[in-house]
Design a protein around this motif. Sequence first.
Motif, PDB file in Angstrom:
ATOM      1  N   ASP A  14       3.612   6.829  21.030  1.00 50.19           N
ATOM      2  CA  ASP A  14       4.030   7.521  22.247  1.00 50.19           C
ATOM      3  C   ASP A  14       5.151   6.811  22.994  1.00 50.19           C
ATOM      4  O   ASP A  14       5.357   7.041  24.181  1.00 50.19           O
ATOM      5  CB  ASP A  14       2.835   7.768  23.169  1.00 50.19           C
ATOM      6  CG  ASP A  14       2.214   6.477  23.684  1.00 50.19           C
ATOM      7  OD1 ASP A  14       2.647   5.380  23.285  1.00 50.19           O
ATOM      8  OD2 ASP A  14       1.271   6.581  24.495  1.00 50.19           O
ATOM      9  N   TYR A  71      -4.573  13.957  23.256  1.00 49.89           N
ATOM     10  CA  TYR A  71      -3.268  13.309  23.168  1.00 49.89           C
ATOM     11  C   TYR A  71      -2.446  13.696  24.394  1.00 49.89           C
ATOM     12  O   TYR A  71      -2.543  14.821  24.876  1.00 49.89           O
ATOM     13  CB  TYR A  71      -2.507  13.754  21.914  1.00 49.89           C
ATOM     14  CG  TYR A  71      -3.194  13.380  20.621  1.00 49.89           C
ATOM     15  CD1 TYR A  71      -3.052  12.106  20.082  1.00 49.89           C
ATOM     16  CD2 TYR A  71      -3.982  14.304  19.943  1.00 49.89           C
ATOM     17  CE1 TYR A  71      -3.669  11.768  18.891  1.00 49.89           C
ATOM     18  CE2 TYR A  71      -4.601  13.979  18.748  1.00 49.89           C
ATOM     19  CZ  TYR A  71      -4.448  12.703  18.228  1.00 49.89           C
ATOM     20  OH  TYR A  71      -5.065  12.369  17.047  1.00 49.89           O
ATOM     21  N   ILE A  76       4.325  12.071  24.500  1.00 54.15           N
ATOM     22  CA  ILE A  76       4.730  11.923  23.096  1.00 54.15           C
ATOM     23  C   ILE A  76       6.038  12.674  22.839  1.00 54.15           C
ATOM     24  O   ILE A  76       6.962  12.127  22.234  1.00 54.15           O
ATOM     25  CB  ILE A  76       3.605  12.408  22.157  1.00 54.15           C
ATOM     26  CG1 ILE A  76       2.411  11.454  22.264  1.00 54.15           C
ATOM     27  CG2 ILE A  76       4.111  12.514  20.719  1.00 54.15           C
ATOM     28  CD1 ILE A  76       1.112  12.000  21.657  1.00 54.15           C
TER      29      ILE A  76
END
Length: 142
Positions: A14, A71, A76
Amino acid sequence: MPTHHTPESIVIADTPTAILAWAARHIEHVGIHQGARLFDGPGRTATLPCWPRGAVEVAAGHGRGAAGRTYDWDRIYRARDQAFAILAETVTGHPVDTDDPAAAKALHREAIDRWSAEPGRTAADAAHAFRTAAARAEHALF
């Protein structure tokens, strides 16, 4: 936690530096294929492309997210776009930018694709470019 550089890993980088480092390992694993042979080669599938821009996408989670795991996709994708920008600048030798963010993204991808499509381009060339860009990203202010 260190980034696990395998296509099977559910760990998704990330930061631009980690994405570029992961992409270097990925392209070394699957190789680089151009044109009609884009998905030829060991260790690849239809969702794990073996070309430079595809390697960055894989590093940023394309086709690798795990069900039930959370996530931070905004973080990201922001890091992925920054990785593309620094990689484009690295492979062209000059900034590749414009005032329009959408146009800049397209220019970055186009510059990377042109570079990767050059005859004779190797996985070693791509891995070296990724690592050079990662070193530059380490010191960049995004």
